[in-house]
Design an enzyme around this catalytic site. Structure first.
Site, PDB file in Angstrom:
ATOM      1  N   ARG A  61      70.461   8.184   4.788  1.00  0.00           N
ATOM      2  CA  ARG A  61      71.636   7.856   4.261  1.00  0.00           C
ATOM      3  C   ARG A  61      72.673   8.853   5.010  1.00  0.00           C
ATOM      4  O   ARG A  61      73.926   8.414   4.863  1.00  0.00           O
ATOM      5  CB  ARG A  61      72.038   7.935   2.707  1.00  0.00           C
ATOM      6  CG  ARG A  61      70.929   6.889   1.997  1.00  0.00           C
ATOM      7  CD  ARG A  61      71.776   6.628   0.554  1.00  0.00           C
ATOM      8  NE  ARG A  61      71.625   7.940  -0.065  1.00  0.00           N
ATOM      9  CZ  ARG A  61      72.478   7.943  -1.232  1.00  0.00           C
ATOM     10  NH1 ARG A  61      73.071   7.090  -1.565  1.00  0.00           N
ATOM     11  NH2 ARG A  61      72.695   9.158  -1.734  1.00  0.00           N
ATOM     12  N   ASP A  62      72.572   9.681   5.595  1.00  0.00           N
ATOM     13  CA  ASP A  62      73.442  10.592   6.476  1.00  0.00           C
ATOM     14  C   ASP A  62      72.939  11.129   7.792  1.00  0.00           C
ATOM     15  O   ASP A  62      73.204  12.290   7.945  1.00  0.00           O
ATOM     16  CB  ASP A  62      73.748  11.741   5.532  1.00  0.00           C
ATOM     17  CG  ASP A  62      75.136  12.416   5.952  1.00  0.00           C
ATOM     18  OD1 ASP A  62      75.942  11.792   6.433  1.00  0.00           O
ATOM     19  OD2 ASP A  62      75.251  13.711   5.736  1.00  0.00           O
ATOM     20  N   ILE A  63      72.476  10.155   8.663  1.00  0.00           N
ATOM     21  CA  ILE A  63      71.924  10.447   9.819  1.00  0.00           C
ATOM     22  C   ILE A  63      73.153  10.631  10.886  1.00  0.00           C
ATOM     23  O   ILE A  63      74.000   9.766  10.946  1.00  0.00           O
ATOM     24  CB  ILE A  63      71.398   9.521  10.352  1.00  0.00           C
ATOM     25  CG1 ILE A  63      70.028   9.303   9.517  1.00  0.00           C
ATOM     26  CG2 ILE A  63      70.729   9.782  11.993  1.00  0.00           C
ATOM     27  CD1 ILE A  63      69.014   8.101  10.110  1.00  0.00           C
ATOM     28  N   ASN A  67      72.915  16.467  11.666  1.00  0.00           N
ATOM     29  CA  ASN A  67      71.796  16.484  10.788  1.00  0.00           C
ATOM     30  C   ASN A  67      70.563  16.628  11.827  1.00  0.00           C
ATOM     31  O   ASN A  67      69.502  16.024  11.228  1.00  0.00           O
ATOM     32  CB  ASN A  67      71.854  15.555   9.811  1.00  0.00           C
ATOM     33  CG  ASN A  67      72.797  16.100   8.480  1.00  0.00           C
ATOM     34  OD1 ASN A  67      73.026  17.156   8.558  1.00  0.00           O
ATOM     35  ND2 ASN A  67      73.221  15.187   7.964  1.00  0.00           N
ATOM     36  N   THR A 113      79.255  10.433   5.073  1.00  0.00           N
ATOM     37  CA  THR A 113      79.974  10.780   6.459  1.00  0.00           C
ATOM     38  C   THR A 113      80.615   9.399   7.048  1.00  0.00           C
ATOM     39  O   THR A 113      79.795   8.526   7.440  1.00  0.00           O
ATOM     40  CB  THR A 113      79.330  11.516   7.437  1.00  0.00           C
ATOM     41  OG1 THR A 113      78.552  12.662   6.799  1.00  0.00           O
ATOM     42  CG2 THR A 113      80.184  11.887   8.564  1.00  0.00           C
TER      43      THR A 113
END
Length: 205
Positions: A61-63, A67, A113
């Site tokens: 959910r936050d690639i 990260n 993001t």
């Protein structure tokens, strides 16, 4: 150590994390002047890491570049599963496992993001493995073209959200024709890819 004191010490939970001495994937690609094919090969390692997470019923959910680190020896590390969610193995939506709304995964459900969020995240829709696939597409687009798929709309939160939800991104080969980037910025990105603008356009096409 007395038994009670020993029990007190061993009951303290802690985490041991690997220290990754490396760079974010976008910086690594630029600083090593990786060409298009080399960037794609590195990106395939990112896909493998995400596929492993999905196979274990986890949606990241936050690639985003911050990260995804690349170690000094070129090994990809997918980081920060802090807002990851577990999947319901029995639920299906559009052919993708859907997120299980459990107490374990409900915390931080609205954290994201925006620049890398999928349309369904911004619209508070159903999060699936396709959500990560969308973010992967954005990441690859940036690595290869040097800009975000929404172009100049990324500069404003309002135009960013509208563009992600409503506008079809331009093909990467069309994104490097100078309309959303200055000739100077295009030349710098091409140089960071170890090529020139004309060859970059042909490669992306």
């Amino acid at each position: 150590i007395h038994g009670s004191e020993f029990a007190l010490h061993v009951a303290q939970p802690y985490l041991v994390l690997e220290h990754v001495n490396g760079l974010t994937i976008d910086r690594y690609c630029d600083e090593h002047a990786l060409g298009i094919e080399e960037r794609i090969r590195l990106f395939l390692d990112v896909l493998e890491a995400v596929a492993h997470a999905h196979a274990n019923l986890i949606v990241h959910r936050d690639i985003k570049p911050a990260n995804v680190l690349v170690s000094l020896d070129g090994e990809v590390k997918l980081l920060d599963f802090g807002i990851a969610k577990l999947l319901d193995d029995d639920g299906r939506w559009g052919g993708s496992p859907v997120v299980e709304a459990s107490a374990l995964t409900r915390e931080g459900g609205a954290v994201l993001t925006p620049e890398y969020a999928a349309p369904e995240q911004l619209a508070h829709g159903q999060v699936t493995t396709a959500t990560d696939v969308y973010a992967l597409g954005v990441l690859l687009y940036i690595l290869l073209s040097g800009q975000h798929p929404v172009g100049a709309a990324v500069r404003s939160p309002v135009t960013l959200v509208r563009a992600i939800v409503e506008v079809e991104p331009r093909r990467m080969s069309d994104a490097v024709v100078g309309r959303s980037q200055t000739p100077e910025s295009l030349a710098r990105h091409a140089e960071r890819c170890g090529t020139n603008v004309n060859r970059l356009r042909r490669a992306l096409r």
